[in-house]
Write a protein that holds these residues in place. Sequence first.
Motif, PDB file in Angstrom:
ATOM      1  N   ARG A  65       7.063  -4.548   1.977  1.00 12.81           N
ATOM      2  CA  ARG A  65       7.581  -3.386   1.251  1.00 12.81           C
ATOM      3  C   ARG A  65       6.683  -2.178   1.523  1.00 12.81           C
ATOM      4  N   THR A  66       7.295  -1.023   1.680  1.00 13.87           N
ATOM      5  CA  THR A  66       6.550   0.214   1.920  1.00 13.87           C
ATOM      6  C   THR A  66       6.519   1.033   0.634  1.00 13.87           C
ATOM      7  N   VAL A  67       5.312   1.418   0.224  1.00 16.04           N
ATOM      8  CA  VAL A  67       5.127   2.193  -1.002  1.00 16.04           C
ATOM      9  C   VAL A  67       4.248   3.399  -0.699  1.00 16.04           C
ATOM     10  N   THR A  68       4.266   4.356  -1.608  1.00 13.57           N
ATOM     11  CA  THR A  68       3.407   5.539  -1.473  1.00 13.57           C
ATOM     12  C   THR A  68       2.135   5.310  -2.276  1.00 13.57           C
ATOM     13  N   VAL A  69       0.994   5.261  -1.565  1.00  6.23           N
ATOM     14  CA  VAL A  69      -0.300   5.018  -2.195  1.00  6.23           C
ATOM     15  C   VAL A  69      -1.208   6.199  -1.895  1.00  6.23           C
ATOM     16  N   ALA A  70      -1.673   6.862  -2.956  1.00  2.00           N
ATOM     17  CA  ALA A  70      -2.574   8.006  -2.804  1.00  2.00           C
ATOM     18  C   ALA A  70      -1.996   9.058  -1.878  1.00  2.00           C
ATOM     19  N   GLY A  71      -0.680   9.271  -1.965  1.00  2.00           N
ATOM     20  CA  GLY A  71      -0.031  10.335  -1.213  1.00  2.00           C
ATOM     21  C   GLY A  71       0.389   9.978   0.184  1.00  2.00           C
ATOM     22  N   SER A  72       0.199   8.743   0.618  1.00  2.00           N
ATOM     23  CA  SER A  72       0.591   8.360   1.980  1.00  2.00           C
ATOM     24  C   SER A  72       1.363   7.044   1.948  1.00  2.00           C
ATOM     25  N   GLU A  73       2.206   6.858   2.958  1.00  2.00           N
ATOM     26  CA  GLU A  73       3.009   5.642   3.040  1.00  2.00           C
ATOM     27  C   GLU A  73       2.129   4.454   3.404  1.00  2.00           C
ATOM     28  N   HIS A  74       2.386   3.335   2.749  1.00  2.00           N
ATOM     29  CA  HIS A  74       1.573   2.134   2.988  1.00  2.00           C
ATOM     30  C   HIS A  74       2.490   0.915   2.998  1.00  2.00           C
ATOM     31  N   ARG A  75       2.364   0.108   4.038  1.00  2.00           N
ATOM     32  CA  ARG A  75       3.164  -1.122   4.141  1.00  2.00           C
ATOM     33  C   ARG A  75       2.326  -2.287   3.598  1.00  2.00           C
ATOM     34  N   ILE A  76       2.878  -3.003   2.653  1.00  2.00           N
ATOM     35  CA  ILE A  76       2.153  -4.112   2.019  1.00  2.00           C
ATOM     36  C   ILE A  76       2.314  -5.370   2.877  1.00  2.00           C
ATOM     37  N   GLU A  77       1.205  -5.913   3.341  1.00  2.00           N
ATOM     38  CA  GLU A  77       1.181  -7.137   4.144  1.00  2.00           C
ATOM     39  C   GLU A  77       0.366  -8.173   3.380  1.00  2.00           C
ATOM     40  N   VAL A  78       1.023  -9.031   2.627  1.00  2.00           N
ATOM     41  CA  VAL A  78       0.307  -9.975   1.763  1.00  2.00           C
ATOM     42  C   VAL A  78       0.745 -11.420   1.958  1.00  2.00           C
ATOM     43  N   LYS A  79       1.712 -11.667   2.831  1.00  2.00           N
ATOM     44  CA  LYS A  79       2.239 -13.018   2.979  1.00  2.00           C
ATOM     45  C   LYS A  79       1.169 -13.959   3.507  1.00  2.00           C
ATOM     46  N   GLY A  80       0.970 -15.057   2.789  1.00  2.00           N
ATOM     47  CA  GLY A  80       0.017 -16.075   3.216  1.00  2.00           C
ATOM     48  C   GLY A  80      -1.438 -15.751   2.919  1.00  2.00           C
ATOM     49  N   LEU A  81      -1.720 -14.618   2.312  1.00  3.50           N
ATOM     50  CA  LEU A  81      -3.109 -14.258   2.027  1.00  3.50           C
ATOM     51  C   LEU A  81      -3.600 -14.965   0.764  1.00  3.50           C
ATOM     52  N   PRO A  82      -4.893 -15.318   0.734  1.00  2.47           N
ATOM     53  CA  PRO A  82      -5.443 -15.945  -0.473  1.00  2.47           C
ATOM     54  C   PRO A  82      -5.526 -14.928  -1.625  1.00  2.47           C
ATOM     55  N   VAL A  83      -5.400 -15.424  -2.837  1.00  5.00           N
ATOM     56  CA  VAL A  83      -5.483 -14.582  -4.028  1.00  5.00           C
ATOM     57  C   VAL A  83      -6.823 -14.853  -4.720  1.00  5.00           C
ATOM     58  N   GLU A  84      -7.616 -13.820  -4.871  1.00 10.62           N
ATOM     59  CA  GLU A  84      -8.930 -13.937  -5.518  1.00 10.62           C
ATOM     60  C   GLU A  84      -8.874 -13.237  -6.876  1.00 10.62           C
TER      61      GLU A  84
END
Length: 485
Positions: free
Chosen positions: A249-268
């Motif tokens: 999913r692409t969201v606006t973070v701090a005024g710029s577009e950011h694509r969230i890449e979280v699949k398979g990542l560990p959760v801390e």
Amino acid sequence: MQRLWILRRLAAVLAIAMAIACVATAQNTNEDKSGSVVMAASIEGPIGPATVKHVHRVVGIAQERRAAALLLRLNTPGGLADAMRQVISEILQSTVPVVGYVAPSGAHAASAGTYILYATHVAAMAPGTNLGAATPVQLGGLPDGFPGSDREPAKEETNRPDDADAEGDQSEARKPGVLGADDAMTAKATNDAVALIRSLAELHGRNADWAETAVREAASLSAAAALERNVIDFMASDTDALLNAVHGRTVTVAGSEHRIEVKGLPVETIEMDAVTRILSVLSNPNVALILMMVGVYGLIFEFWNPGALVPGVVGAISLTLGLYALNQLPLDYAGLALIGLGIAFMVVEALTPTFGVLGIGGLVAFVFGSSMLIDTDAPQFQISVWLIGTMAALSGAVLVLLLGFTFRAYRRAPVSGHARMVGAPARVIEWSGGMGYVWTEGERWQARGDAVLTPGQTVTVRAVHGLTLVVETSSREIAQPAGKG
């Protein structure tokens, strides 16, 4: 010598090259690790100063670790408006995308929690959760005739239809949007809350109309209904399902577009640190009031028994913690002043008894001050009525105890000074012409009294003038001291 110089130069160049290589390797390692983890934290219980500190720390760690996303699990009934705005500010300023997740099943994001969920870059809920009821609690509901309210303003009956002025006044009162002085503050606060939540909804492309309804009418939604009305982005049963849905999913973070890449990542998971936990406990106004009272009574006992140390040390620490906790909360300084005045009155009663006048006044001031100490109607930050009653009862018990000591002290016969001798029996030793000497309290005293007294006769002391006793005839007899004729 020349060869040795060349070797030294080569060794220095080699050392510099190795250092540069190590730094570059470390940088590459850090770059490779960026975005390789999802940080997670929980916001549970009332939103207060401890929540602000926790979120600030969590966002800082996520940015430092260059996390792929920050997952905030929400389960809160609401809280303080100022704390809520600070949390929202931390989320909006984060350079890491923040995913709000109302979980587990049975959790809710009510009142301030709804605003925070709207502020997150991605909003999600677990099945069996709900959000809403975002009307500011301290407003006490909407006034009659408020714009957007379903209720019509009350119409007053009149028995004088021919009175034009009265009809004009009533007509003016019936106009929607015409508010009294009290309702004006309610309208201002509600409109401010509506503007905030609408701006958050528009920022992330969510349902702004329902957000306004949640503020004006305290509306609530289940997870399924929230997803259907575009209040949230996803509904997920657990963290893994949520991360799979958020991935890409692409969201606006701090005024710029950011694509969230979280699949398979560990959760801390980032737990609340010890300092924040202590602050969370101290942020409870009931705990703050107890600490303050323990501190005051500890200092009082230390003043009564100088050198005891334990009451003084415990009292000083408790009073400091109590005042620090109160400083974190929205105080009504009139209530704090009444509590201080009540404590001062009770201390004065303890040190210089006034037969309950100051003590009772201090008790009344303490009860009223405690009732109005916290300047908010949020239920999570109200001082318990039972606690106020218990503290008042304990203070009243101490007051009754002090009054009992005072009355007994005033009724008790003097044990020192001239006053203790009044009423004491005495035996005449020598007497002539209304003057002579008597024996009393183990001492020989000069005395004056009746003209006719005989040695060995028992008399009673009626007054003490300097070193002379005034005596009169008594029927009581006392034993003659040894060695006296």
